[in-house]
Design a protein around this motif. Structure first.
Motif, PDB file in Angstrom:
ATOM      1  N   CYS A   1       0.813  -1.223   0.000  1.00 55.22           N
ATOM      2  CA  CYS A   1       0.000   0.000   0.000  1.00 55.22           C
ATOM      3  C   CYS A   1       0.850   1.279   0.000  1.00 55.22           C
ATOM      4  O   CYS A   1       0.471   2.250  -0.664  1.00 55.22           O
ATOM      5  CB  CYS A   1      -1.016  -0.006   1.138  1.00 55.22           C
ATOM      6  SG  CYS A   1      -0.331   0.103   2.800  1.00 55.22           S
TER       7      CYS A   1
ATOM      8  N   ILE B   1       0.023   3.819  -3.148  1.00 55.51           N
ATOM      9  CA  ILE B   1      -0.464   5.133  -2.727  1.00 55.51           C
ATOM     10  C   ILE B   1       0.489   6.224  -3.218  1.00 55.51           C
ATOM     11  O   ILE B   1       0.062   7.299  -3.662  1.00 55.51           O
ATOM     12  CB  ILE B   1      -0.632   5.189  -1.197  1.00 55.51           C
ATOM     13  CG1 ILE B   1      -1.835   4.342  -0.771  1.00 55.51           C
ATOM     14  CG2 ILE B   1      -0.824   6.624  -0.722  1.00 55.51           C
ATOM     15  CD1 ILE B   1      -2.035   4.258   0.723  1.00 55.51           C
TER      16      ILE B   1
ATOM     17  N   TRP C   1      -0.292   9.431  -5.825  1.00 56.14           N
ATOM     18  CA  TRP C   1       0.136  10.818  -5.651  1.00 56.14           C
ATOM     19  C   TRP C   1       0.997  11.288  -6.820  1.00 56.14           C
ATOM     20  O   TRP C   1       0.843  12.393  -7.316  1.00 56.14           O
ATOM     21  CB  TRP C   1       0.935  10.959  -4.351  1.00 56.14           C
ATOM     22  CG  TRP C   1       1.652  12.262  -4.271  1.00 56.14           C
ATOM     23  CD1 TRP C   1       1.135  13.479  -3.916  1.00 56.14           C
ATOM     24  CD2 TRP C   1       3.021  12.509  -4.590  1.00 56.14           C
ATOM     25  NE1 TRP C   1       2.090  14.457  -3.987  1.00 56.14           N
ATOM     26  CE2 TRP C   1       3.265  13.883  -4.398  1.00 56.14           C
ATOM     27  CE3 TRP C   1       4.071  11.694  -5.013  1.00 56.14           C
ATOM     28  CZ2 TRP C   1       4.494  14.463  -4.614  1.00 56.14           C
ATOM     29  CZ3 TRP C   1       5.318  12.265  -5.228  1.00 56.14           C
ATOM     30  CH2 TRP C   1       5.516  13.631  -5.037  1.00 56.14           C
TER      31      TRP C   1
ATOM     32  N   ILE D   1      -0.809  12.398   1.427  1.00 58.35           N
ATOM     33  CA  ILE D   1      -0.761  11.050   0.891  1.00 58.35           C
ATOM     34  C   ILE D   1       0.021  10.135   1.827  1.00 58.35           C
ATOM     35  O   ILE D   1      -0.301   8.958   1.981  1.00 58.35           O
ATOM     36  CB  ILE D   1      -0.121  11.045  -0.508  1.00 58.35           C
ATOM     37  CG1 ILE D   1      -1.021  11.801  -1.498  1.00 58.35           C
ATOM     38  CG2 ILE D   1       0.099   9.629  -1.017  1.00 58.35           C
ATOM     39  CD1 ILE D   1      -2.358  11.156  -1.715  1.00 58.35           C
TER      40      ILE D   1
ATOM     41  N   GLY E   1      -1.984   8.268   4.045  1.00 58.04           N
ATOM     42  CA  GLY E   1      -2.813   7.221   3.473  1.00 58.04           C
ATOM     43  C   GLY E   1      -2.444   5.831   3.958  1.00 58.04           C
ATOM     44  O   GLY E   1      -3.308   4.958   4.089  1.00 58.04           O
TER      45      GLY E   1
ATOM     46  N   LEU F   1      -3.932   5.212   7.349  1.00 61.36           N
ATOM     47  CA  LEU F   1      -5.386   5.209   7.180  1.00 61.36           C
ATOM     48  C   LEU F   1      -5.856   3.873   6.619  1.00 61.36           C
ATOM     49  O   LEU F   1      -6.817   3.263   7.115  1.00 61.36           O
ATOM     50  CB  LEU F   1      -5.817   6.349   6.256  1.00 61.36           C
ATOM     51  CG  LEU F   1      -5.787   7.759   6.837  1.00 61.36           C
ATOM     52  CD1 LEU F   1      -6.121   8.783   5.757  1.00 61.36           C
ATOM     53  CD2 LEU F   1      -6.757   7.891   8.004  1.00 61.36           C
ATOM     54  N   PHE F   2      -5.209   3.418   5.562  1.00 66.34           N
ATOM     55  CA  PHE F   2      -5.584   2.146   4.952  1.00 66.34           C
ATOM     56  C   PHE F   2      -5.379   0.995   5.936  1.00 66.34           C
ATOM     57  O   PHE F   2      -6.254   0.138   6.111  1.00 66.34           O
ATOM     58  CB  PHE F   2      -4.762   1.927   3.679  1.00 66.34           C
ATOM     59  CG  PHE F   2      -5.083   0.654   2.953  1.00 66.34           C
ATOM     60  CD1 PHE F   2      -6.221   0.566   2.171  1.00 66.34           C
ATOM     61  CD2 PHE F   2      -4.252  -0.450   3.059  1.00 66.34           C
ATOM     62  CE1 PHE F   2      -6.522  -0.610   1.503  1.00 66.34           C
ATOM     63  CE2 PHE F   2      -4.546  -1.626   2.390  1.00 66.34           C
ATOM     64  CZ  PHE F   2      -5.692  -1.704   1.603  1.00 66.34           C
TER      65      PHE F   2
ATOM     66  N   GLY G   1     -10.570  -0.815   4.431  1.00 66.93           N
ATOM     67  CA  GLY G   1      -9.296  -0.164   4.163  1.00 66.93           C
ATOM     68  C   GLY G   1      -9.470   1.003   3.206  1.00 66.93           C
ATOM     69  O   GLY G   1      -8.968   2.107   3.448  1.00 66.93           O
ATOM     70  N   PHE G   2     -10.211   0.780   2.119  1.00 63.65           N
ATOM     71  CA  PHE G   2     -10.440   1.844   1.148  1.00 63.65           C
ATOM     72  C   PHE G   2     -11.403   2.905   1.694  1.00 63.65           C
ATOM     73  O   PHE G   2     -11.293   4.082   1.342  1.00 63.65           O
ATOM     74  CB  PHE G   2     -10.984   1.263  -0.159  1.00 63.65           C
ATOM     75  CG  PHE G   2      -9.952   0.523  -0.959  1.00 63.65           C
ATOM     76  CD1 PHE G   2      -8.852   1.189  -1.486  1.00 63.65           C
ATOM     77  CD2 PHE G   2     -10.052  -0.833  -1.170  1.00 63.65           C
ATOM     78  CE1 PHE G   2      -7.881   0.514  -2.211  1.00 63.65           C
ATOM     79  CE2 PHE G   2      -9.100  -1.530  -1.894  1.00 63.65           C
ATOM     80  CZ  PHE G   2      -8.006  -0.850  -2.416  1.00 63.65           C
TER      81      PHE G   2
ATOM     82  N   LEU H   1      -9.658   5.569   3.349  1.00 66.28           N
ATOM     83  CA  LEU H   1      -8.932   6.452   2.433  1.00 66.28           C
ATOM     84  C   LEU H   1      -9.815   7.556   1.871  1.00 66.28           C
ATOM     85  O   LEU H   1      -9.308   8.503   1.262  1.00 66.28           O
ATOM     86  CB  LEU H   1      -8.337   5.643   1.274  1.00 66.28           C
ATOM     87  CG  LEU H   1      -7.114   4.778   1.586  1.00 66.28           C
ATOM     88  CD1 LEU H   1      -6.708   3.985   0.354  1.00 66.28           C
ATOM     89  CD2 LEU H   1      -5.949   5.623   2.074  1.00 66.28           C
TER      90      LEU H   1
ATOM     91  N   LEU I   1      -8.987  11.132   2.677  1.00 64.13           N
ATOM     92  CA  LEU I   1      -7.795  11.546   1.945  1.00 64.13           C
ATOM     93  C   LEU I   1      -8.161  12.003   0.538  1.00 64.13           C
ATOM     94  O   LEU I   1      -7.614  12.983   0.023  1.00 64.13           O
ATOM     95  CB  LEU I   1      -6.801  10.394   1.890  1.00 64.13           C
ATOM     96  CG  LEU I   1      -5.490  10.639   1.161  1.00 64.13           C
ATOM     97  CD1 LEU I   1      -4.691  11.726   1.856  1.00 64.13           C
ATOM     98  CD2 LEU I   1      -4.686   9.352   1.079  1.00 64.13           C
ATOM     99  N   ILE I   2      -9.105  11.303  -0.077  1.00 66.33           N
ATOM    100  CA  ILE I   2      -9.557  11.680  -1.424  1.00 66.33           C
ATOM    101  C   ILE I   2     -10.219  13.058  -1.396  1.00 66.33           C
ATOM    102  O   ILE I   2     -10.046  13.866  -2.314  1.00 66.33           O
ATOM    103  CB  ILE I   2     -10.519  10.614  -1.970  1.00 66.33           C
ATOM    104  CG1 ILE I   2      -9.766   9.291  -2.170  1.00 66.33           C
ATOM    105  CG2 ILE I   2     -11.141  11.057  -3.292  1.00 66.33           C
ATOM    106  CD1 ILE I   2     -10.644   8.132  -2.577  1.00 66.33           C
TER     107      ILE I   2
END
Length: 265
Positions: free
Chosen positions: A80, A84, A88, A107, A110, A113-114, A163-164, A167, A170-171
């Motif tokens: 990941c 990731i 970026w 990023i 990320g 976070l994931f 997990g996503f 994220l 972050l998006i």
């Protein structure tokens, strides 16, 4: 950047991300026995409840197929930071130099976070699977034959979905830094965002224990508002910068007009 260059850059980043996942999957191939043992823990808990639960390899090639799936799953998890980063790197050319530094920092968040989303899903997984199979009568006469392909597909999708999901904040920040959406837009939609987060958490963790799905939803809500706060700060910074540039331009025009007037005199 022309469209053709964008597509070539996207292809390059996808290929590099895939190579990283593939290398992680090679490591996962050798760790298959350990990972498989961890993934079948919910079945062990069913057995502890008195349900004779068994994972079945229902075809000749299913054992090989499952090993590939588990290796690919582990490859996606451990790589990941790599994919990731390439996400970026694909977005960075569209940003200014100072904005790229901010985006790199975001990023970089990320990865935890994931990983945090996968870990939270892992904590909720046993209760979720027990709930879905709670109608199997307990006792020596009850048996539950579970297709290993369907079982592991459910477990891996469950972990990756969260997990996503972690994220997503972050998006929101990345879209704001790209200038696509303003922070005030995310703030105005906070009620709908909270409702959607709780509904999806309830669906993804269908457990009779209300505390479980609330504990799953609350971190995502906190991350959403943290992302909104970062977006608002970024919008304020941009507004101050724009006002300063406009003031400097006005001063320059005023100086130019004054110089022209002096020359005419």
């Amino acid at each position: 950047m022309p469209l053709g260059d964008h597509l070539r850059e996207l292809r390059k980043r996808l290929v590099l991300a895939f190579i990283g996942i593939l290398l992680g999957a090679i490591g996962g191939w050798f760790l298959y026995d350990v990972i498989y043992g961890l993934l079948q823990q919910p079945v062990e808990e069913l057995r502890a409840r008195g349900v004779e639960a068994t994972l079945n390899f229902d075809s000749v090639a299913s054992s090989f197929d499952i090993k590939l799936r588990v290796a690919g799953f582990l490859g996606l998890i451990v790589s990941c930071p790599w994919w990731i980063y390439h996400l970026w790197a694909f977005l960075a050319p569209g940003l200014k130099h100072n904005e790229r530094r901010w985006t790199l920092a975001v990023i970089g968040a990320g990865v935890p976070l994931f990983a945090g989303g996968v870990y939270m899903a892992w904590l909720a997984l046993p209760n979720t699977y027990i709930l879905l199979t709670q109608f199997v009568p307990e006792g020596e006469t009850s048996s539950l034959f579970i297709g290993v392909t369907d079982y592991l597909k459910f477990v891996m999708q469950f972990l990756l979905i969260f997990g996503f999901a972690f994220l997503l904040p972050l998006i929101l920040v990345v879209l704001n830094f790209l200038g696509v959406v303003k922070g005030i837009t995310w703030l105005k939609g906070w009620r709908w965002a909270v409702i959607v987060i709780f509904v999806l958490s309830a669906l993804a963790t269908p457990t009779a224990d209300v505390v479980t799905f609330i504990l799953m939803a609350l971190p995502i809500v906190v991350l959403y508002f943290a992302a909104v706060g970062i977006c608002l700060l970024n919008d304020r910074r941009r507004a101050r910068k724009s006002a300063k540039e406009e003031a400097e331009l006005d001063d320059a025009l005023a100086d130019g007009a004054s110089s022209s007037a002096d020359a005419e005199r």
